[in-house]
Design a protein around this motif. Structure first.
Motif, PDB file in Angstrom:
ATOM      1  N   VAL A 154     -15.683  -1.466  -1.182  1.00 24.91           N
ATOM      2  CA  VAL A 154     -14.618  -1.655  -0.191  1.00 24.91           C
ATOM      3  C   VAL A 154     -13.322  -2.137  -0.865  1.00 24.91           C
ATOM      4  CG1 VAL A 154     -13.912  -3.042   1.799  1.00 24.91           C
ATOM      5  CG2 VAL A 154     -16.217  -2.111   1.699  1.00 24.91           C
ATOM      6  N   ALA A 155     -13.464  -3.051  -1.823  1.00 23.64           N
ATOM      7  CA  ALA A 155     -12.285  -3.723  -2.393  1.00 23.64           C
ATOM      8  C   ALA A 155     -11.396  -2.782  -3.207  1.00 23.64           C
ATOM      9  CB  ALA A 155     -12.735  -4.901  -3.258  1.00 23.64           C
ATOM     10  N   VAL A 156     -11.999  -1.843  -3.917  1.00 20.64           N
ATOM     11  CA  VAL A 156     -11.175  -0.951  -4.755  1.00 20.64           C
ATOM     12  C   VAL A 156     -10.247  -0.094  -3.887  1.00 20.64           C
ATOM     13  CG1 VAL A 156     -11.225   0.934  -6.432  1.00 20.64           C
ATOM     14  CG2 VAL A 156     -12.741  -1.028  -6.721  1.00 20.64           C
ATOM     15  N   PRO A 157     -10.771   0.641  -2.894  1.00 24.09           N
ATOM     16  CA  PRO A 157      -9.838   1.431  -2.069  1.00 24.09           C
ATOM     17  C   PRO A 157      -8.882   0.575  -1.251  1.00 24.09           C
ATOM     18  CG  PRO A 157     -12.106   1.696  -1.281  1.00 24.09           C
ATOM     19  CD  PRO A 157     -12.181   0.959  -2.570  1.00 24.09           C
ATOM     20  N   LEU A 158      -9.386  -0.537  -0.677  1.00 19.25           N
ATOM     21  CA  LEU A 158      -8.510  -1.354   0.170  1.00 19.25           C
ATOM     22  C   LEU A 158      -7.429  -2.049  -0.666  1.00 19.25           C
ATOM     23  CD1 LEU A 158      -7.916  -2.249   2.998  1.00 19.25           C
ATOM     24  CD2 LEU A 158      -9.645  -4.026   2.822  1.00 19.25           C
ATOM     25  N   GLY A 159      -7.832  -2.560  -1.826  1.00 18.63           N
ATOM     26  CA  GLY A 159      -6.862  -3.203  -2.723  1.00 18.63           C
ATOM     27  C   GLY A 159      -5.794  -2.213  -3.168  1.00 18.63           C
ATOM     28  N   TYR A 160      -6.212  -0.981  -3.435  1.00 19.05           N
ATOM     29  CA  TYR A 160      -5.277   0.060  -3.874  1.00 19.05           C
ATOM     30  C   TYR A 160      -4.307   0.409  -2.743  1.00 19.05           C
ATOM     31  CZ  TYR A 160      -3.634   4.408  -6.021  1.00 19.05           C
ATOM     32  OH  TYR A 160      -2.858   5.395  -6.563  1.00 19.05           O
ATOM     33  N   LEU A 161      -4.851   0.575  -1.541  1.00 19.63           N
ATOM     34  CA  LEU A 161      -4.002   0.888  -0.375  1.00 19.63           C
ATOM     35  C   LEU A 161      -2.970  -0.210  -0.142  1.00 19.63           C
ATOM     36  CD1 LEU A 161      -6.197   2.275   2.550  1.00 19.63           C
ATOM     37  CD2 LEU A 161      -4.234   3.352   1.469  1.00 19.63           C
ATOM     38  N   LEU A 162      -3.427  -1.462  -0.163  1.00 17.75           N
ATOM     39  CA  LEU A 162      -2.514  -2.582   0.118  1.00 17.75           C
ATOM     40  C   LEU A 162      -1.459  -2.724  -0.974  1.00 17.75           C
ATOM     41  CD1 LEU A 162      -5.037  -5.247   1.463  1.00 17.75           C
ATOM     42  CD2 LEU A 162      -3.248  -4.106   2.765  1.00 17.75           C
ATOM     43  N   SER A 163      -1.831  -2.380  -2.187  1.00 18.39           N
ATOM     44  CA  SER A 163      -0.896  -2.548  -3.294  1.00 18.39           C
ATOM     45  C   SER A 163       0.097  -1.384  -3.391  1.00 18.39           C
ATOM     46  CB  SER A 163      -1.687  -2.658  -4.608  1.00 18.39           C
ATOM     47  OG  SER A 163      -0.817  -2.612  -5.700  1.00 18.39           O
ATOM     48  N   ARG A 164      -0.386  -0.168  -3.176  1.00 16.92           N
ATOM     49  CA  ARG A 164       0.438   0.997  -3.501  1.00 16.92           C
ATOM     50  C   ARG A 164       1.141   1.647  -2.308  1.00 16.92           C
ATOM     51  NH1 ARG A 164       0.176  -0.267  -8.190  1.00 16.92           N
ATOM     52  NH2 ARG A 164      -0.690   0.952  -9.923  1.00 16.92           N
ATOM     53  N   THR A 165       0.684   1.355  -1.099  1.00 14.98           N
ATOM     54  CA  THR A 165       1.246   2.088   0.038  1.00 14.98           C
ATOM     55  C   THR A 165       1.880   1.142   1.048  1.00 14.98           C
ATOM     56  OG1 THR A 165      -0.838   2.019   1.242  1.00 14.98           O
ATOM     57  CG2 THR A 165      -0.490   3.922  -0.168  1.00 14.98           C
ATOM     58  N   ARG A 166       2.776   1.694   1.837  1.00 17.53           N
ATOM     59  CA  ARG A 166       3.395   0.971   2.951  1.00 17.53           C
ATOM     60  C   ARG A 166       3.026   1.731   4.216  1.00 17.53           C
ATOM     61  NH1 ARG A 166       3.463  -1.836  -0.483  1.00 17.53           N
ATOM     62  NH2 ARG A 166       5.098  -2.743  -1.737  1.00 17.53           N
ATOM     63  N   PHE A 167       2.339   1.076   5.138  1.00 22.20           N
ATOM     64  CA  PHE A 167       1.962   1.747   6.381  1.00 22.20           C
ATOM     65  C   PHE A 167       2.127   0.756   7.531  1.00 22.20           C
ATOM     66  CE2 PHE A 167      -1.795   0.016   4.272  1.00 22.20           C
ATOM     67  CZ  PHE A 167      -2.399  -0.741   5.273  1.00 22.20           C
ATOM     68  N   PRO A 168       2.264   1.260   8.759  1.00 19.43           N
ATOM     69  CA  PRO A 168       2.440   0.347   9.889  1.00 19.43           C
ATOM     70  C   PRO A 168       1.223  -0.570  10.007  1.00 19.43           C
ATOM     71  CG  PRO A 168       2.815   2.630  10.548  1.00 19.43           C
ATOM     72  CD  PRO A 168       2.266   2.680   9.165  1.00 19.43           C
ATOM     73  N   GLY A 169       1.459  -1.847  10.173  1.00 16.17           N
ATOM     74  CA  GLY A 169       0.357  -2.800  10.323  1.00 16.17           C
ATOM     75  C   GLY A 169      -0.192  -3.293   8.992  1.00 16.17           C
ATOM     76  N   ARG A 170       0.477  -2.927   7.895  1.00 17.44           N
ATOM     77  CA  ARG A 170      -0.033  -3.321   6.573  1.00 17.44           C
ATOM     78  C   ARG A 170      -0.086  -4.841   6.428  1.00 17.44           C
ATOM     79  NH1 ARG A 170       2.894  -4.605   2.414  1.00 17.44           N
ATOM     80  NH2 ARG A 170       2.048  -4.587   0.307  1.00 17.44           N
ATOM     81  N   ASP A 171       0.966  -5.517   6.895  1.00 21.20           N
ATOM     82  CA  ASP A 171       0.995  -6.974   6.783  1.00 21.20           C
ATOM     83  C   ASP A 171      -0.139  -7.612   7.581  1.00 21.20           C
ATOM     84  OD1 ASP A 171       3.133  -6.773   5.146  1.00 21.20           O
ATOM     85  OD2 ASP A 171       4.644  -7.300   6.647  1.00 21.20           O
ATOM     86  N   LEU A 172      -0.424  -7.001   8.735  1.00 22.81           N
ATOM     87  CA  LEU A 172      -1.491  -7.531   9.586  1.00 22.81           C
ATOM     88  C   LEU A 172      -2.845  -7.367   8.884  1.00 22.81           C
ATOM     89  CD1 LEU A 172      -2.095  -8.724  12.411  1.00 22.81           C
ATOM     90  CD2 LEU A 172      -2.506  -6.370  13.178  1.00 22.81           C
ATOM     91  N   VAL A 173      -3.067  -6.172   8.312  1.00 22.78           N
ATOM     92  CA  VAL A 173      -4.324  -5.919   7.583  1.00 22.78           C
ATOM     93  C   VAL A 173      -4.446  -6.917   6.426  1.00 22.78           C
ATOM     94  CG1 VAL A 173      -5.587  -4.241   6.162  1.00 22.78           C
ATOM     95  CG2 VAL A 173      -4.395  -3.478   8.208  1.00 22.78           C
ATOM     96  N   ASP A 174      -3.329  -7.117   5.743  1.00 29.05           N
ATOM     97  CA  ASP A 174      -3.282  -8.052   4.615  1.00 29.05           C
ATOM     98  C   ASP A 174      -3.717  -9.461   5.067  1.00 29.05           C
ATOM     99  OD1 ASP A 174      -2.809  -8.539   2.002  1.00 29.05           O
ATOM    100  OD2 ASP A 174      -0.656  -8.862   2.200  1.00 29.05           O
ATOM    101  N   LEU A 175      -3.224  -9.842   6.239  1.00 37.99           N
ATOM    102  CA  LEU A 175      -3.547 -11.163   6.791  1.00 37.99           C
ATOM    103  C   LEU A 175      -5.023 -11.244   7.180  1.00 37.99           C
ATOM    104  CD1 LEU A 175      -1.863 -13.747   7.778  1.00 37.99           C
ATOM    105  CD2 LEU A 175      -2.171 -12.776  10.053  1.00 37.99           C
ATOM    106  N   ILE A 176      -5.502 -10.166   7.831  1.00 37.79           N
ATOM    107  CA  ILE A 176      -6.889 -10.170   8.320  1.00 37.79           C
ATOM    108  C   ILE A 176      -7.884 -10.289   7.162  1.00 37.79           C
ATOM    109  CG2 ILE A 176      -8.656  -8.721   9.428  1.00 37.79           C
ATOM    110  CD1 ILE A 176      -6.399  -7.717  11.304  1.00 37.79           C
ATOM    111  N   VAL A 177      -7.619  -9.554   6.066  1.00 37.74           N
ATOM    112  CA  VAL A 177      -8.594  -9.609   4.964  1.00 37.74           C
ATOM    113  C   VAL A 177      -8.577 -10.954   4.233  1.00 37.74           C
ATOM    114  CG1 VAL A 177      -8.717  -7.122   4.582  1.00 37.74           C
ATOM    115  CG2 VAL A 177      -7.071  -8.449   3.288  1.00 37.74           C
TER     116      VAL A 177
END
Lengths: 274, 214
Positions: A76-99
């Motif tokens: 889980v961490a490799v794809p999610l970490g990559y998404l959070l680091s490399r992409t900007r998408f709506p709700g990204r900050d919220l996902v960042d907070l939730i994890v």
């Protein structure tokens, strides 16, 4: 301070002495703590603990569940970490907070929340086909919920620290995004993955609160090493509790040592930072 | 040939609007301009790494504005070389051909040919960790040339090199361009480097490009 460094002046020495004093106090306290454990127990107690079928089951379950949790966390961490680091998408900050929530939440609350989740209609429906609560899967799930958050944070930091430039070059060389990830970013993140795995494994080994609430502490069923310590303590068997604690220390230190050594080996040929 | 028509790009608060220029096929264009004027942003747009909000980019006869980077056939050499740390020099050079699933023999021949041009044949089986700045830039150049690009984009590739290495890299860039006929767009702050290499000097200032023959 040693080797080819310039000689230290008096004030430099005092500066390093203060740093060493402050840091040394903590290291000393840790060593004293472990030393006290070691002094309290005897090889006989350790041997006795290792002979106990309940404790052997707990050790086995701990090792297996921690390993499964680590693999799941990395998955889980490799794809999610990559998404959070490399992409900007709506709700990204919220996902960042939730994890990050499992990192700041008291572990007991994680266990209670899982218990409540599996009391909801979808949770109960799942349990009919695949029993989770108070069974082995609950141990893994309880460990995973906390360990994965640390693994995600580690992988996100890893990808943050890796320049996106080589991946961009790979795109110009004919790669699709997925190829640039698998052929360039993924191999470059291997040290981070080792760090995330170590952290996830160590966190899982030490997990106690969520397992006690969500899995119970049933011998030969959901007992892991941390619950053994609790169970032995609760019946007044301090010798066995300390013996198992020491086993946990040795196991954790061995895992850290192996992974760090392996990390150094595989890190040979690291990039020259230009 | 690179033709940029009324290009609009924005990156955060920075924006380029109505940018146009043309670089004929086989020419060596040097793009100059102060720091922060958008030279790298423009280069990234040509490579397909940055979204374009308006205008067109044509490479030879193709309008590549909406094409992904992989389809554009543009070689990129960044300032820091951005080599792949886990691959040997040989694997870096063969990377684009391996991605295109070329036969092993074809890859080997092309890698050896490009390495010969760049004088890096003795480095082929080394890892990239111990390479000097000049060696790393040669490997990055070879990696960008291996797949026969129609355009080569160089983003300040010589800026971190010492004077002697810079001179030899300039010689190398001249000979590579003469040999391959590739159209080159090269960003630099160094006027001597520009005068030496360029057929055309493109000056980016206040969101406009002025072109002059060198």
């Amino acid at each position: 301070m040693s080797g080819d460094h310039a000689p230290l002046s008096g004030s430099d020495r005092r500066f390093y002495a203060v740093l060493a004093l402050i840091g040394g106090c903590y290291v000393l306290l840790l060593v004293a703590m472990l030393g006290a454990d070691a002094a309290y127990t005897t090889p006989g107690h350790l041997w006795e603990a290792l002979q106990s079928p309940e404790i052997r089951y707990a050790i086995r379950l701990s090792l297996i569940s921690c390993t499964i949790t680590t693999l799941l966390s990395l998955w889980v961490a490799v794809p999610l970490g990559y998404l959070l680091s490399r992409t900007r998408f709506p709700g990204r900050d919220l996902v960042d907070l939730i994890v990050e929530i499992p990192i700041v939440l008291p572990p007991l609350v994680v266990g209670l929340s899982l218990l409540i989740l599996f009391q909801t209609a979808p949770g109960r429906a799942l349990e009919k086909f695949f029993p989770v609560t108070y069974a082995v899967p609950s141990v893994i799930l309880a460990q995973f919920m906390v360990a994965c958050a640390f693994a995600v944070r580690t992988m996100r930091t890893t990808f943050d620290q890796l320049s996106p430039r080589p991946e961009q070059v790979a795109l110009t060389l004919g790669c699709h995004r997925s190829q640039a990830f698998w052929l360039v970013a993924f191999p470059a993140a291997r040290r981070g993955m080792l760090a995330a795995a170590t952290l996830a494994w160590a966190r899982s080994l030490g997990e106690f609160g969520p397992i006690l609430v969500f899995s119970g502490a049933t011998r030969f069923k959901t007992e892991v090493m941390s619950t053994t310590v609790f169970l032995e303590l609760s019946v007044g068997n301090l010798e066995a509790a300390v013996a198992v604690s020491l086993l946990m220390v040795v196991t954790a230190v061995a895992a850290l040592f192996i992974l760090r050594h392996w990390g150094r080996e595989t890190a040979l040929g690291e990039p020259r930072r230009s | 040939m690179i033709a940029v028509e009324q290009l609009e790009i924005s990156a955060g608060s920075f924006a380029l609007r109505g940018l146009s220029f043309e670089l004929p096929a086989g020419s060596y264009g040097v793009l100059m301009g102060r720091t922060g004027t958008g030279k790298t942003t423009l280069l990234e747009a040509i490579c397909g790494l940055r979204r374009v909000h308006g205008g067109r980019i044509r490479l030879e006869q193709d309008d590549v504005t909406d094409w992904p980077p992989a389809r554009r056939n543009v070689g990129l050499v960044p300032q820091d070389a951005a080599l792949f740390a886990h691959l040997s020099v040989r694997e870096q050079l063969g990377f684009s051909l391996a991605v295109r699933k070329q036969p092993a023999d074809t890859i080997r021949q092309r890698v050896e040919e490009v390495a010969g041009w760049l004088g890096i044949t003795p480095l082929l089986d080394r890892s990239v960790s111990g390479l000097s700045g000049g060696e790393a830039q040669r490997v990055a150049l070879g990696r960008a040339l291996a797949f026969h690009p129609r355009v080569l984009c160089l983003d300040e590739p010589l800026s971190a090199l010492d004077q002697d290495t810079r001179e030899s890299m300039c010689d190398l860039l001249e000979s590579i361009q003469a040999r391959t006929g590739v159209t080159v767009l090269h960003i630099t702050h160094n006027r001597a480097e520009a005068e030496r290499l360029a057929d055309r000097i493109l000056h980016l200032q206040d969101g406009r490009i002025e072109t002059r023959h060198a």
